[in-house]
Structure formats: structure tokens, C-alpha cells
Write an enzyme that holds these catalytic residues in place. Sequence first.
Site, PDB file in Angstrom:
ATOM      1  N   SER A  65       0.739  -1.187   0.067  1.00 51.84           N
ATOM      2  CA  SER A  65       0.001   0.065   0.061  1.00 51.84           C
ATOM      3  C   SER A  65       0.808   1.252  -0.100  1.00 51.84           C
ATOM      4  CB  SER A  65      -0.974   0.066   1.255  1.00 51.84           C
ATOM      5  OG  SER A  65      -1.576  -0.882   1.413  1.00 51.84           O
TER       6      SER A  65
HETATM    7  N1  SAH Z   1      -0.701  -5.451   4.028  1.00 49.63           N
HETATM    8  C1  SAH Z   1       0.173  -5.732   2.857  1.00 49.63           C
HETATM    9  C2  SAH Z   1      -0.606  -5.174   1.385  1.00 49.63           C
HETATM   10  C3  SAH Z   1      -1.929  -6.128   1.264  1.00 49.63           C
HETATM   11  S1  SAH Z   1      -2.126  -6.418  -0.358  1.00 49.63           S
HETATM   12  C4  SAH Z   1       1.514  -4.856   2.683  1.00 49.63           C
HETATM   13  O1  SAH Z   1       1.989  -4.279   3.639  1.00 49.63           O
HETATM   14  O2  SAH Z   1       2.267  -5.144   1.751  1.00 49.63           O
HETATM   15  C5  SAH Z   1      -3.231  -7.434   0.169  1.00 49.63           C
HETATM   16  C6  SAH Z   1      -3.088  -9.039   0.277  1.00 49.63           C
HETATM   17  O3  SAH Z   1      -4.081  -9.674   0.903  1.00 49.63           O
HETATM   18  C7  SAH Z   1      -2.419  -9.883  -1.064  1.00 49.63           C
HETATM   19  O4  SAH Z   1      -1.311 -10.181  -0.487  1.00 49.63           O
HETATM   20  C8  SAH Z   1      -3.678 -10.516  -0.833  1.00 49.63           C
HETATM   21  O5  SAH Z   1      -3.121 -11.992  -1.285  1.00 49.63           O
HETATM   22  C9  SAH Z   1      -4.121 -10.716   0.428  1.00 49.63           C
HETATM   23  N2  SAH Z   1      -5.400 -11.543   0.650  1.00 49.63           N
HETATM   24  C10 SAH Z   1      -6.619 -11.388  -0.230  1.00 49.63           C
HETATM   25  N3  SAH Z   1      -7.602 -12.096   0.252  1.00 49.63           N
HETATM   26  C11 SAH Z   1      -7.059 -12.478   1.381  1.00 49.63           C
HETATM   27  C12 SAH Z   1      -7.764 -13.446   2.370  1.00 49.63           C
HETATM   28  N4  SAH Z   1      -9.096 -14.113   2.402  1.00 49.63           N
HETATM   29  N5  SAH Z   1      -7.134 -13.987   3.263  1.00 49.63           N
HETATM   30  C13 SAH Z   1      -5.899 -13.664   3.454  1.00 49.63           C
HETATM   31  N6  SAH Z   1      -5.008 -12.885   2.601  1.00 49.63           N
HETATM   32  C14 SAH Z   1      -5.828 -12.291   1.778  1.00 49.63           C
END
Ligand code: SAH
Length: 230
Positions: A65
Site C-alpha cells: 500500500s
Molecule cells: N498489507 C500488505 C498489502 C496487502 S495487499 C503490505 O503491507 O504489503 C493485500 C493482500 O491480501 C494480498 O497479498 C492478498 O493475497 C491478500 N489477501 C486477499 N484475500 C485474502 C484473504 N481472504 N485472506 C488473507 N489474505 C488475503
Amino acid sequence: MNLPQERYTEREEMVKMQIASRGVVDPRVLTAMLEIPRHLFVPENLSSSAYDDRPLPIGHEQTISQPYIVAVMTELLELKRNSRVLEIGTGSGYQAAILSLLAEEVITIERIPDVADSAERLLKKLDITNITVITGDGSLGYSPRAQYDSILVTAGAPSLSCALIKQLSDDARIVAPVGGREVQELVVIEKKDGVIREFKHGAVCFVPLIGRYGWGGIEGCYHIDSKKNN
Ligand code: SAH
């Protein structure tokens, strides 16, 4: 912890120009954003853009992000030193690393095993010892370690599962992007003396939450327009 100091001046600039200037005031959040070396959490070929004012791709169609959004969400959680936090969507592990400096314990859950593994390896290398990375579907929360003082969702959800609200301790908060596939509303759901209150914090764009209570799954009990907590 073993946090390298290099590129500190770029972080100073990032905090001043992108974060403090836009109204984030919690000194603990600003310090954490200075301390965590964001450039280690982006792919090597994007290292020169690590301190840019935008999200960056991290592979598997996922993103780290924008620094400002990380700071805003962290501030909204109102973490205490002894908080236990659940993060849903580990991604690069950057947000988890920021949380680890403000809370006692961070549990972070990621659905893509390769993504979870790389984040776990990096956090270990940085010797951050109060984060547990779990591979699984975070749309259900993570009941084995509940209750949580804060839950942060870092993928865009169409609605939230009741399970998340149940896994929240009293006097605690969920911060989550909820709404459409492209654009969501950043919502804060607060539980205090058993009463649920909600407020909205503006539009954000996150990659989709995929899973049982995510896109392609079933509807949860909290929606952006109607709130049912049964
Ligand atoms: N917080 C992260 C950015 C998140 S991007 C950082 O600091 O880099 C969103 C992430 O959520 C992705 O890696 C994606 O694979 C994950 N995601 C999506 N759906 C999910 C779920 N149901 N459970 C766990 N992770 C999930």
C-alpha cells in the site's frame, strides 16, 4: 530487531511530505514509518521507487500500500503497547512490521503461500520477533488466537464476516476497506461496552479480498450501507 538505517533521509522526506503534511499526527506512527526500511519490502527492481507516494506491485497481482494509507490505517487502530493485532492480507509484510513497533503481538494472515513465505523470511531476517505469519483465508479472521484488540483488513472486502466482530475484544477496533471491487470506503468499527459504532474515513482503493467472505464467496453480516450484527 535488526533494522538497517540506510535511506533514512528518504524516509524523513516521506514522513514529512506525504504523511505528517496530510494530517497524521500520532508520533508513534510517524516514528515507526521512519524506522521500518520500506525499500526492503518492495521487489528489487522497484527499490528506487520504494519511497514514492503510491502503492507498488509486489508480484502475484498484489501490491504494497501507499505509505500514507499505511500510516492512516495504523493511526486509526489506536494501538496500545499491550495490544494484540490481527492483520488480514500480509502481502509484503510492511504493514505488519509497522504494527509490530506499536503493539505487543501481531498475527498476520495471507492466502497466497509464496507471498506469506517471503514476508515471513524477511521479517525473520529483520529479527522482528512479535509477528506470526499464518497462511490461510483471513476473511474468517483467525479464531485460534482471538480475541484481538485491533483487526486491520488490508484487502478490499465486499462485506465483513460476523466472525471478525466476534473475534474483537471489548474496547477494540476493526479498520477495513469495505465496498466495491475497485473503490472502497475505509471504515472503522468500534466495539465498546458491547455496543458497535461505525464511522467512515473516505474512499480508498485496495486489491480484492478473496475467500469465503470475500469476492467470490458468501455475504458477511457487515455491509457498507446496512449494518446487521446478528
Ligand atoms: N498489507 C500488505 C498489502 C496487502 S495487499 C503490505 O503491507 O504489503 C493485500 C493482500 O491480501 C494480498 O497479498 C492478498 O493475497 C491478500 N489477501 C486477499 N484475500 C485474502 C484473504 N481472504 N485472506 C488473507 N489474505 C488475503
